[in-house]
Design a protein around this motif. Structure first.
Motif, PDB file in Angstrom:
ATOM      1  N   SER A   7      22.641  -7.428 -10.076  1.00 29.65           N
ATOM      2  CA  SER A   7      22.148  -6.026 -10.949  1.00 29.65           C
ATOM      3  C   SER A   7      20.771  -6.442 -11.487  1.00 29.65           C
ATOM      4  N   TYR A   8      19.763  -5.515 -11.665  1.00 31.68           N
ATOM      5  CA  TYR A   8      18.587  -5.692 -12.101  1.00 31.68           C
ATOM      6  C   TYR A   8      18.684  -5.361 -13.494  1.00 31.68           C
ATOM      7  N   SER A   9      19.823  -5.115 -14.156  1.00 33.68           N
ATOM      8  CA  SER A   9      20.157  -4.877 -15.324  1.00 33.68           C
ATOM      9  C   SER A   9      19.966  -5.847 -16.246  1.00 33.68           C
ATOM     10  N   LEU A  10      20.035  -7.228 -15.740  1.00 32.68           N
ATOM     11  CA  LEU A  10      19.892  -8.431 -16.429  1.00 32.68           C
ATOM     12  C   LEU A  10      18.368  -8.508 -16.927  1.00 32.68           C
ATOM     13  N   PHE A  11      17.528  -7.919 -16.163  1.00 30.50           N
ATOM     14  CA  PHE A  11      16.246  -8.010 -16.762  1.00 30.50           C
ATOM     15  C   PHE A  11      16.061  -7.238 -17.621  1.00 30.50           C
ATOM     16  N   PHE A  12      16.691  -6.087 -17.841  1.00 30.03           N
ATOM     17  CA  PHE A  12      16.624  -5.058 -18.863  1.00 30.03           C
ATOM     18  C   PHE A  12      17.319  -6.079 -20.025  1.00 30.03           C
ATOM     19  N   GLU A  13      18.251  -6.553 -19.936  1.00 28.08           N
ATOM     20  CA  GLU A  13      19.023  -7.219 -21.034  1.00 28.08           C
ATOM     21  C   GLU A  13      17.770  -8.505 -21.605  1.00 28.08           C
ATOM     22  N   PHE A  14      17.266  -9.064 -20.522  1.00 24.59           N
ATOM     23  CA  PHE A  14      16.188  -9.998 -21.054  1.00 24.59           C
ATOM     24  C   PHE A  14      14.966  -9.385 -21.817  1.00 24.59           C
ATOM     25  N   ILE A  15      14.383  -8.414 -21.491  1.00 20.92           N
ATOM     26  CA  ILE A  15      13.477  -7.706 -22.388  1.00 20.92           C
ATOM     27  C   ILE A  15      14.053  -7.345 -23.634  1.00 20.92           C
ATOM     28  N   ASP A  16      15.493  -6.676 -23.790  1.00 17.10           N
ATOM     29  CA  ASP A  16      15.847  -6.514 -25.114  1.00 17.10           C
ATOM     30  C   ASP A  16      16.048  -7.924 -25.871  1.00 17.10           C
ATOM     31  N   LYS A  17      16.480  -8.712 -25.355  1.00 18.88           N
ATOM     32  CA  LYS A  17      16.799  -9.952 -26.332  1.00 18.88           C
ATOM     33  C   LYS A  17      15.442 -10.751 -26.601  1.00 18.88           C
ATOM     34  N   TYR A  18      14.218 -10.872 -25.598  1.00 19.26           N
ATOM     35  CA  TYR A  18      13.277 -11.701 -25.968  1.00 19.26           C
ATOM     36  C   TYR A  18      11.975 -10.836 -26.136  1.00 19.26           C
ATOM     37  N   LEU A  19      12.111  -9.648 -26.273  1.00 20.53           N
ATOM     38  CA  LEU A  19      10.721  -8.765 -26.506  1.00 20.53           C
ATOM     39  C   LEU A  19      10.359  -9.044 -27.875  1.00 20.53           C
ATOM     40  N   PRO A  20      11.373  -8.987 -28.971  1.00 19.00           N
ATOM     41  CA  PRO A  20      10.885  -9.463 -30.253  1.00 19.00           C
ATOM     42  C   PRO A  20      10.084 -10.574 -30.772  1.00 19.00           C
ATOM     43  N   GLY A  21      10.294 -11.497 -29.877  1.00 18.98           N
ATOM     44  CA  GLY A  21       9.415 -12.779 -30.063  1.00 18.98           C
ATOM     45  C   GLY A  21       8.354 -12.861 -29.000  1.00 18.98           C
ATOM     46  N   GLY A  22       8.054 -11.747 -28.479  1.00 19.07           N
ATOM     47  CA  GLY A  22       6.844 -11.791 -27.516  1.00 19.07           C
ATOM     48  C   GLY A  22       7.178 -12.485 -26.183  1.00 19.07           C
ATOM     49  N   PHE A  23       8.480 -12.735 -25.771  1.00 19.29           N
ATOM     50  CA  PHE A  23       8.631 -13.563 -24.711  1.00 19.29           C
ATOM     51  C   PHE A  23       8.386 -14.912 -24.952  1.00 19.29           C
ATOM     52  N   GLN A  24       8.046 -15.494 -26.066  1.00 18.06           N
ATOM     53  CA  GLN A  24       7.747 -16.821 -26.334  1.00 18.06           C
ATOM     54  C   GLN A  24       8.776 -18.155 -26.451  1.00 18.06           C
ATOM     55  N   ASN A  25       9.824 -17.608 -26.545  1.00 19.18           N
ATOM     56  CA  ASN A  25      11.042 -18.552 -27.143  1.00 19.18           C
ATOM     57  C   ASN A  25      12.185 -18.386 -26.206  1.00 19.18           C
ATOM     58  N   VAL A  26      11.925 -18.125 -24.726  1.00 20.03           N
ATOM     59  CA  VAL A  26      13.188 -17.874 -24.002  1.00 20.03           C
ATOM     60  C   VAL A  26      14.005 -19.349 -23.977  1.00 20.03           C
ATOM     61  N   ASP A  27      15.288 -18.813 -24.394  1.00 19.21           N
ATOM     62  CA  ASP A  27      16.206 -20.015 -24.223  1.00 19.21           C
ATOM     63  C   ASP A  27      16.880 -20.098 -22.896  1.00 19.21           C
ATOM     64  N   PRO A  28      16.600 -21.232 -22.224  1.00 18.05           N
ATOM     65  CA  PRO A  28      16.690 -21.433 -20.613  1.00 18.05           C
ATOM     66  C   PRO A  28      18.304 -21.570 -20.578  1.00 18.05           C
ATOM     67  N   ASP A  29      19.092 -22.157 -21.533  1.00 18.59           N
ATOM     68  CA  ASP A  29      20.620 -22.541 -21.748  1.00 18.59           C
ATOM     69  C   ASP A  29      21.245 -21.325 -21.841  1.00 18.59           C
ATOM     70  N   SER A  30      20.769 -20.221 -22.409  1.00 17.09           N
ATOM     71  CA  SER A  30      21.526 -18.879 -22.771  1.00 17.09           C
ATOM     72  C   SER A  30      22.348 -18.543 -21.624  1.00 17.09           C
ATOM     73  N   THR A  31      23.493 -18.005 -21.886  1.00 19.09           N
ATOM     74  CA  THR A  31      24.237 -17.065 -20.942  1.00 19.09           C
ATOM     75  C   THR A  31      23.453 -16.162 -20.069  1.00 19.09           C
ATOM     76  N   LEU A  32      22.575 -15.628 -20.662  1.00 18.18           N
ATOM     77  CA  LEU A  32      21.767 -14.377 -20.149  1.00 18.18           C
ATOM     78  C   LEU A  32      20.780 -15.228 -18.929  1.00 18.18           C
ATOM     79  N   MET A  33      20.088 -16.172 -19.518  1.00 18.48           N
ATOM     80  CA  MET A  33      19.260 -16.909 -18.556  1.00 18.48           C
ATOM     81  C   MET A  33      19.851 -17.472 -17.571  1.00 18.48           C
ATOM     82  N   LEU A  34      21.048 -18.253 -17.673  1.00 16.97           N
ATOM     83  CA  LEU A  34      21.985 -18.917 -16.746  1.00 16.97           C
ATOM     84  C   LEU A  34      22.167 -17.772 -15.748  1.00 16.97           C
TER      85      LEU A  34
END
Length: 166
Positions: A7-34
């Motif tokens: 589901s592409y809904s994961l991309f929208f979750e990604f946007i919601d989670k990392y937008l506040p930081g301007g997508f600068q500090n994405v945690d590669p070990d988060s459940t979402l990123m995994l």
């Protein structure tokens, strides 16, 4: 057997989670990123997100090496021009021009979302080009600052048969 979300809904979750930081500090070990990386591995995809107005990439997922022959840490906007199939270069330039124009329109309007897609061939290794579906989501946000962000997904579609007239 593990079920992988497609589901592409994961991309929208990604946007919601990392937008506040301007997508600068994405945690590669988060459940979402995994989950996103597992989905993209299963679909033979990678994505990047960037600031369209300032023309910089802020995050690139894994698998860019497999699809465009460039490590995610080294991928920049020029990588695509350097890796494009020679007969697709003019189409790449046209689509880039369209993307920048649409991004400018969103920035001026201070609102909106645009989706645009095309197919292009990128070089994975010398002489080895992969036909890819390129899907681009442009969206205006005023947080963390006023800009248009670009989330672009590349999917290897080389296995699909090409249909041509004649």
């Amino acid at each position: 057997m593990e079920t992988i979300s497609r589901s592409y809904s994961l991309f929208f979750e990604f946007i919601d989670k990392y937008l506040p930081g301007g997508f600068q500090n994405v945690d590669p070990d988060s459940t979402l990123m995994l989950n996103l990386e597992r989905m993209m591995a299963a679909n033979n995809q990678f994505f990047f997100v960037g600031d369209q107005i300032n023309m910089k990439m802020t995050f690139t997922s894994k698998k860019s090496l497999d699809l465009v022959g460039v490590e995610s840490k080294d991928l920049d906007l020029m990588s695509f021009i350097n890796r494009i199939h020679p007969t697709d270069l003019s189409r790449l330039c046209l689509i880039r021009s369209k993307i920048y124009h649409l991004g400018g329109d969103l920035f001026i309007a201070k609102n909106g979302i645009v989706v645009i897609s095309t197919t292009l061939r990128f070089q994975k290794s010398p002489g080895n080009y992969l036909n890819q579906l390129v899907q681009c989501l442009l969206f205006y946000k005023n947080l963390p600052y006023s800009t248009v962000f670009r989330l672009q997904v590349h999917t290897d579609i080389s296995a699909f048969k090409k249909f041509r007239k004649g």
